[in-house]
Design a protein around this motif. Structure first.
Motif, PDB file in Angstrom:
ATOM      1  N   THR A  14       0.813  -1.216   0.000  1.00  0.00           N
ATOM      2  CA  THR A  14       0.000   0.000   0.000  1.00  0.00           C
ATOM      3  C   THR A  14       0.851   1.274   0.000  1.00  0.00           C
ATOM      4  OG1 THR A  14      -1.953  -1.009   0.963  1.00  0.00           O
ATOM      5  CG2 THR A  14      -1.635   1.324   1.424  1.00  0.00           C
ATOM      6  N   ASP A  15       1.883   1.318   0.844  1.00  0.00           N
ATOM      7  CA  ASP A  15       2.711   2.530   0.913  1.00  0.00           C
ATOM      8  C   ASP A  15       3.368   2.813  -0.437  1.00  0.00           C
ATOM      9  OD1 ASP A  15       3.984   4.746   2.066  1.00  0.00           O
ATOM     10  OD2 ASP A  15       5.695   3.565   2.749  1.00  0.00           O
ATOM     11  N   THR A  16       3.833   1.777  -1.098  1.00  0.00           N
ATOM     12  CA  THR A  16       4.497   1.952  -2.389  1.00  0.00           C
ATOM     13  C   THR A  16       3.541   2.501  -3.450  1.00  0.00           C
ATOM     14  OG1 THR A  16       6.559   0.700  -2.556  1.00  0.00           O
ATOM     15  CG2 THR A  16       4.990   0.333  -4.303  1.00  0.00           C
ATOM     16  N   VAL A  74      10.120   6.109  -4.771  1.00  0.00           N
ATOM     17  CA  VAL A  74       9.491   6.266  -3.458  1.00  0.00           C
ATOM     18  C   VAL A  74       9.484   4.907  -2.755  1.00  0.00           C
ATOM     19  CG1 VAL A  74       8.004   8.232  -4.065  1.00  0.00           C
ATOM     20  CG2 VAL A  74       7.163   5.904  -4.422  1.00  0.00           C
ATOM     21  N   ASP A  75       9.533   4.945  -1.447  1.00  0.00           N
ATOM     22  CA  ASP A  75       9.407   3.746  -0.616  1.00  0.00           C
ATOM     23  C   ASP A  75      10.443   2.648  -0.889  1.00  0.00           C
ATOM     24  OD1 ASP A  75       8.127   2.401   1.519  1.00  0.00           O
ATOM     25  OD2 ASP A  75       6.895   1.230   0.128  1.00  0.00           O
ATOM     26  N   HIS A  76      11.546   2.979  -1.508  1.00  0.00           N
ATOM     27  CA  HIS A  76      12.633   2.015  -1.674  1.00  0.00           C
ATOM     28  C   HIS A  76      13.840   2.749  -2.233  1.00  0.00           C
ATOM     29  CE1 HIS A  76      11.676   2.262  -5.921  1.00  0.00           C
ATOM     30  NE2 HIS A  76      12.595   1.384  -6.253  1.00  0.00           N
ATOM     31  N   ASP A  96      12.198   8.034   0.926  1.00  0.00           N
ATOM     32  CA  ASP A  96      12.210   6.654   1.425  1.00  0.00           C
ATOM     33  C   ASP A  96      12.389   6.585   2.937  1.00  0.00           C
ATOM     34  OD1 ASP A  96      12.270   3.875   1.300  1.00  0.00           O
ATOM     35  OD2 ASP A  96      14.444   3.822   1.056  1.00  0.00           O
ATOM     36  N   HIS A  97      12.041   5.438   3.486  1.00  0.00           N
ATOM     37  CA  HIS A  97      12.226   5.217   4.925  1.00  0.00           C
ATOM     38  C   HIS A  97      12.870   3.854   5.208  1.00  0.00           C
ATOM     39  CE1 HIS A  97       8.379   2.747   5.796  1.00  0.00           C
ATOM     40  NE2 HIS A  97       8.511   2.809   4.498  1.00  0.00           N
ATOM     41  N   HIS A  98      13.700   3.401   4.264  1.00  0.00           N
ATOM     42  CA  HIS A  98      14.415   2.129   4.463  1.00  0.00           C
ATOM     43  C   HIS A  98      15.909   2.371   4.595  1.00  0.00           C
ATOM     44  CE1 HIS A  98      10.642   0.824   2.515  1.00  0.00           C
ATOM     45  NE2 HIS A  98      10.778  -0.228   3.287  1.00  0.00           N
ATOM     46  N   CYS A  99      16.623   1.355   5.041  1.00  0.00           N
ATOM     47  CA  CYS A  99      18.073   1.472   5.083  1.00  0.00           C
ATOM     48  C   CYS A  99      18.570   1.646   3.648  1.00  0.00           C
ATOM     49  CB  CYS A  99      18.708   0.247   5.729  1.00  0.00           C
ATOM     50  SG  CYS A  99      18.455  -1.271   4.828  1.00  0.00           S
ATOM     51  N   CYS A 118       6.686   5.159   7.733  1.00  0.00           N
ATOM     52  CA  CYS A 118       5.983   5.142   6.460  1.00  0.00           C
ATOM     53  C   CYS A 118       6.463   6.268   5.545  1.00  0.00           C
ATOM     54  CB  CYS A 118       4.499   5.322   6.757  1.00  0.00           C
ATOM     55  SG  CYS A 118       3.450   5.260   5.320  1.00  0.00           S
ATOM     56  N   THR A 119       6.540   5.991   4.245  1.00  0.00           N
ATOM     57  CA  THR A 119       6.928   7.035   3.284  1.00  0.00           C
ATOM     58  C   THR A 119       5.944   8.196   3.312  1.00  0.00           C
ATOM     59  OG1 THR A 119       7.836   5.316   1.853  1.00  0.00           O
ATOM     60  CG2 THR A 119       7.501   7.472   0.858  1.00  0.00           C
ATOM     61  N   ALA A 120       4.662   7.882   3.533  1.00  0.00           N
ATOM     62  CA  ALA A 120       3.625   8.922   3.530  1.00  0.00           C
ATOM     63  C   ALA A 120       3.904  10.007   4.567  1.00  0.00           C
ATOM     64  CB  ALA A 120       2.253   8.283   3.780  1.00  0.00           C
ATOM     65  N   SER A 148      -1.296   1.050   7.140  1.00  0.00           N
ATOM     66  CA  SER A 148      -0.802  -0.202   6.574  1.00  0.00           C
ATOM     67  C   SER A 148       0.619  -0.517   7.045  1.00  0.00           C
ATOM     68  CB  SER A 148      -0.835  -0.101   5.043  1.00  0.00           C
ATOM     69  OG  SER A 148      -0.192  -1.195   4.456  1.00  0.00           O
ATOM     70  N   ASP A 149       1.524   0.428   6.889  1.00  0.00           N
ATOM     71  CA  ASP A 149       2.930   0.176   7.238  1.00  0.00           C
ATOM     72  C   ASP A 149       3.131  -0.008   8.744  1.00  0.00           C
ATOM     73  OD1 ASP A 149       4.072  -0.008   4.784  1.00  0.00           O
ATOM     74  OD2 ASP A 149       5.398   1.724   4.983  1.00  0.00           O
ATOM     75  N   THR A 150       2.302   0.640   9.560  1.00  0.00           N
ATOM     76  CA  THR A 150       2.496   0.536  11.017  1.00  0.00           C
ATOM     77  C   THR A 150       1.512  -0.454  11.649  1.00  0.00           C
ATOM     78  OG1 THR A 150       0.921   2.278  11.623  1.00  0.00           O
ATOM     79  CG2 THR A 150       3.183   2.984  11.130  1.00  0.00           C
TER      80      THR A 150
HETATM   81 MN   LIG Z   1       6.846   1.724   3.226  1.00  0.00          MN
END
Ligand SMILES: [Mn+2]
Length: 307
Positions: A14-16, A74-76, A96-99, A118-120, A148-150
């Motif tokens: 969903t976030d993507t 976004v998101d990656h 993004d919010h990943h390593c 979450c990216t949002a 969704s992400d949390t």
């Molecule tokens: Mn995400």
């Protein structure tokens, strides 16, 4: 008008999907009229529910990207999770919010990363920073992504900022977070008409650590036992995937979103790394992981540490 492709990771969640649509909205409002959202795979049921709810279409499917094409991720950020051809694309921005891993560019870029759930949440800040008003449906999409992400703020990846932003977005979208959130998450747990192969690809990501290639797939459910009924088919699908993609370790997490636990099915020639990582003994290729709901915080780091 310069064409800009906006997309999130493969096996879109969903976030993507929502972040791609939201980023398109933001870019267009900032005058970048050639910005367009895409998806790299099939939209899942949770996302389908959300798009229907806000009467929006899913973005167009993108299978590969041409050399020098302008893109926004976004998101990656990991190329392994991105579109085919990403190495030769012109990456303009990343939100993004990943390593940060497996990422490299030859030109400068706009890169914003925050350790939030979450990216949002980051996109919300970009609207604020640029003083752009958020429309109702866009707020609804961002709120859905945070839920969704949390997992409705229950995941250890959830931060205070995510909660605050969600409250603001709920006001704009005029949505009761708890009621809408449960309905939305439940829509995503209907796994009944997926084949085993589809199940292990619904939300699946590839990683690398210490020369080991590993894959972690996750599905959300309200009943782990229901999913385990198809364990044999799932194992066959995983073994076929391992063979086709030279994976050393495959972990399939079946996450109970009501009680916040997971059951893992683990296969591959490096299975013992998962046993060490979670301090469990696999029985029949499976183990119960109490309290584990977050791939990013509770699964990937411990596997990497033990690889
Ligand atoms: Mn995400």
């Amino acid at each position: 008008m310069e064409k800009v492709f906006i997309f999130g990771h493969k096996s879109p969640d969903t976030d993507t999907i929502t972040s791609s649509i939201v980023m398109e909205n933001l870019e267009r409002k900032m005058g970048n009229t050639g910005a367009k959202a895409y998806r790299l795979g099939k939209v899942n049921k949770e996302t389908e529910f959300i798009l229907n709810y806000f009467k929006l279409e899913a973005p167009e499917l993108l299978e590969k990207i041409e050399e020098k094409a302008n893109v926004i991720l976004v998101d990656h950020n990991s190329f392994a999770q991105s579109v085919d051809g990403i190495e030769k694309a012109n990456i303009l921005k990343v939100v993004d919010h990943h390593c940060i891993s497996g990422f490299e560019t030859s030109t400068p870029l706009f890169y914003i990363a925050e350790p939030v759930g979450c990216t949002a949440t980051i996109l919300y800040e970009l609207y604020m920073m640029n003083k752009i008003e958020i429309e109702k449906a866009i707020a609804g999409l961002m709120l859905s992504a945070i839920i969704s992400d949390t997992l409705l703020f229950k995941s250890p990846t959830c931060t205070e900022k995510d909660k605050e932003v969600a409250k603001e977005l709920a006001k704009i979208a005029d949505i009761d977070i708890e009621k809408y959130g449960m309905e939305m998450l439940k829509a995503g747990t209907d796994l009944s008409d997926f084949t085993a192969e589809e199940l292990i690809n619904l939300d699946s990501k590839e990683f690398e650590a210490n020369g080991m290639k590993f894959q972690v797939a996750q599905v959300n459910t309200a009943c782990i036992e229901d999913v385990l009924k198809g364990k044999e088919e799932i194992e066959n699908a995983i073994n076929a995937f391992i063979k086709a993609n030279n994976i050393d370790l495959f972990l399939f997490a079946i996450t109970d979103i009501i009680n916040s636990n997971s059951e893992a099915i683990v296969l591959g020639n490096k299975k013992e790394i998962a046993e060490k990582a979670f301090n469990v003994k696999l029985e029949d290729n499976r183990a119960f992981l109490p309290g584990v709901v977050s791939r990013k915080k509770q699964i990937i780091p411990v596997i990497k540490e033990n690889a």
